[in-house]
Structure formats: C-alpha cells, structure tokens
Write an enzyme that holds these catalytic residues in place. Structure first.
Site, PDB file in Angstrom:
ATOM      1  N   ARG A 121       0.841  -1.204   0.000  1.00 29.28           N
ATOM      2  CA  ARG A 121       0.000   0.000   0.000  1.00 29.28           C
ATOM      3  C   ARG A 121       0.876   1.255   0.000  1.00 29.28           C
ATOM      4  NH1 ARG A 121      -4.567   0.619   4.529  1.00 29.28           N
ATOM      5  NH2 ARG A 121      -2.750   1.144   5.801  1.00 29.28           N
ATOM      6  N   LYS A 160      -2.458   7.178   1.218  1.00 33.86           N
ATOM      7  CA  LYS A 160      -2.282   7.400   2.666  1.00 33.86           C
ATOM      8  C   LYS A 160      -1.214   8.472   2.837  1.00 33.86           C
ATOM      9  CE  LYS A 160      -2.220   4.745   6.927  1.00 33.86           C
ATOM     10  NZ  LYS A 160      -3.264   5.524   7.559  1.00 33.86           N
ATOM     11  N   GLU A 183     -16.241   6.388   6.048  1.00 34.08           N
ATOM     12  CA  GLU A 183     -15.329   5.809   7.046  1.00 34.08           C
ATOM     13  C   GLU A 183     -15.230   6.720   8.258  1.00 34.08           C
ATOM     14  OE1 GLU A 183     -11.340   5.398   5.369  1.00 34.08           O
ATOM     15  OE2 GLU A 183     -11.480   7.329   4.376  1.00 34.08           O
TER      16      GLU A 183
END
Ligand code: PXG
Length: 298
Positions: A53, A152, A185
């Site tokens: 990721r 991220k 989220e």
C-alpha cells in the site's frame, strides 16, 4: 520510557539523533506518505500488505522510495527488534525530503524515510467492551478527483478537522460521508454495519482508504460463512442497522453503539461485532512476519 531507536535514512539511531530539515516538504507541505502497522506477539501483522500500500501511494505521488519493498520490510523488522518489542505500533513515514521554499517536488532529490516502533492506545480499553458513540461529521471526505482517499498521505487535515468536531460533540469518533451523502469511514478507521446477519461496508469507489484491517475482517467473516457486501449506505441505514463496528490498525475492531443520539440495534455491542473482534484478535496474534528468528523465548 527509555530512548526509542528509530530507523532514519538507512540506519537505526537514537531518537535524539534524528534530525529532519525545516525544508523537508513533509513538514512544509504534508508531501509524503505513511503506514501505521502493528506487531502482535513478536510478529508484524500484514507487513507485505502495508508495504504494497505504501508503494501504491508513492506511485500516485511520483515519490521514489529509495529502497525495494523487501529492504523496507526488513527495515521494519529490524526497527522492532532494535527496540526489543513484542507488541508494537509501527509508523513508517516517507516524506518528499529536503527541498526549497516552493511546492515543486522535483527540487527534492532525497526522500526522508523514518520508522518508529512504539505503542498506541487509540481508545480507552473500556470502550472495546462498552462500544463507541459516534456522530456524523459536517466535514466531507474529498472525492477521488480532489484528493484520493486511497493515498495514505501525510495530509490528514480532513480527519483532524473531524476529530476536532468529535471532541466538541463529546464523542470518541466521527463518521464521515462523501459528497453523495454516503457513509464512507471514520477519521482513521473503516466502518461496517450488520443488517440481518449480513456485513456491509462501503466499496473502495465510495472514496475510502483500502484498510488492511477491513480486508482481514472481510476474509475472516467470509471464512465463518457470513455474507459480506461492499455497498454504499446512508446515515439512515446506519441508524437503522442491527450492529456497527469500526476497523483499523490503531482501532483494531471496535463496536459502535450509537450515532447522532440514535441507538444502533439494541444500543450495545452486537454478537457479530463481538465475534468478529475475537476472531480478529486471535488471527492477529498468530499471523505475521516473525521479528525474532527464535520465537521460543516469547
Ligand atoms: N481509514 C483511514 C482514513 C485511515 O487513516 C484506516 C481507514 C484503517 O486502515 P488500516 O489499514 O489501518 O486497517 C486508516 C488507518 C490514528 C491512526 O492514530 C489511524 C490510522 C493510521 C495511523 C494512525 O487514528 N489509520
């Protein structure tokens, strides 16, 4: 707490010896990426998933990580070992590095790479038993063509604004919606609802971080014969769900019992949320890349 040992640009050094330039674009512009990873019982949980990721985030930002995925995975393990930890919260940060006072990342030739191994307690222990009260945020998650939530990045202001709202509303965590009004989220966790024994979580296309805990929970629940769907849902669906829980590396699996003053289900942690938490905690302790080649002393 003694001195923490930090991986800093290729070597493990004492915390006091980490010096980051004021011209680092991670600091000046939030230009960089990170991973939050946990080690349980001497094993780093889902290490290769976190490394993948990170490299995916780096690719989108045209940020060249100066190590191979294998080298970075070894550096994570080395950092946990250097700090003699069995259970740890690991923060892996890659910033654009030192540049000049201008946005252009092309003026930053050397990314800064840092790995911290420490601990984290996101919510008080009692909330894992009693469940969280949630509130819905007025802050929307940016759409994929504004700032893709799948990256991220070091820019967490969107979540931080929602966290400020959480303390003002007197709840431990907020639920964010996207610009279509779908629940996406939490500030640092993914969300699941349960309706008639079916687990429902927003799809990646809603604009969420592809959570590694979320993926593990989906796999574990399916392994138990539960149906799991990735589907958009609204606040109305959340208020009327039978159960709700959040997932994340820091949060692990935590039940939620209300949102905006509406009790979810019976207003207490539901049986599926509880069993998913138990399954996850067992799984996390048994899986993962061993930090110590000889695990017998653990
Ligand atoms: N959504 C967002 C926006 C996140 O930041 C998750 C979901 C869960 O993903 P994982 O892969 O961890 O299951 C995250 C991860 C914190 C904190 O202090 C939160 C995260 C990372 C580090 C610290 O709340 N979030």
């Amino acid at each position: 707490m003694g001195t923490r040992l930090i991986f800093f640009n290729g070597s493990v050094v004492a915390e006091e010896d980490v010096h980051i330039s004021p011209f680092d674009h991670g600091f000046l512009y939030g230009d960089g990426i990170f991973e939050g990873i946990r080690a349980y019982n001497g094993r780093v949980f889902k290490l290769s998933e976190h490394i993948s990721r990170l490299f995916a985030s780096a690719k989108s930002l045209l940020l060249k990580i100066p190590y191979s995925p294998e080298e970075l995975a070894s550096a994570v393990i080395e950092t946990v070992r250097a700090n003699a930890l069995k259970d740890a919260y690991i923060r892996l940060v890659v910033s654009r590095g030192e540049g000049d006072l201008g946005l252009d990342p092309l003026h930053c030739p050397n990314p800064t790479v840092i790995i911290i191994a420490d601990s984290i307690q996101l919510f008080p222990e009692s909330l894992y038993e009693s469940g969280l009260a949630l509130a819905s945020s007025a802050i929307r998650r940016p759409a994929g063509d504004v700032l893709n939530p799948q990256i991220k990045s070091l820019n967490y202001l969107n979540s931080i604004l929602a966290k400020i709202e959480a303390s003002q509303r007197g709840v431990p965590e907020m639920v964010l919606l996207n610009q279509l009004g779908h629940v996406v989220e939490g500030t640092g966790d993914n969300i699941f609802i349960v309706r008639e024994q079916v687990l429902i979580t927003p799809p990646l296309s809603a604009g969420i971080l592809p959570g590694i805990t979320r993926a593990a929970v989906m796999e574990l629940a399916r392994g138990e014969g539960l149906e799991v769907r990735e589907e958009n849902f609204t606040l109305h669906d959340l208020y009327n769900a039978d159960e709700c829980f959040l997932t994340g590396t820091a949060a692990e699996v935590i039940p939620a019992i209300s949102c905006d003053g509406r009790a979810i289900g019976m207003g207490k942690p539901g049986p599926i949320a509880k069993s998913v938490r138990t399954l996850f905690m067992h799984y996390a302790r048994e899986q993962g890349a061993p930090v110590y080649s000889n695990l017998s002393w653990l």
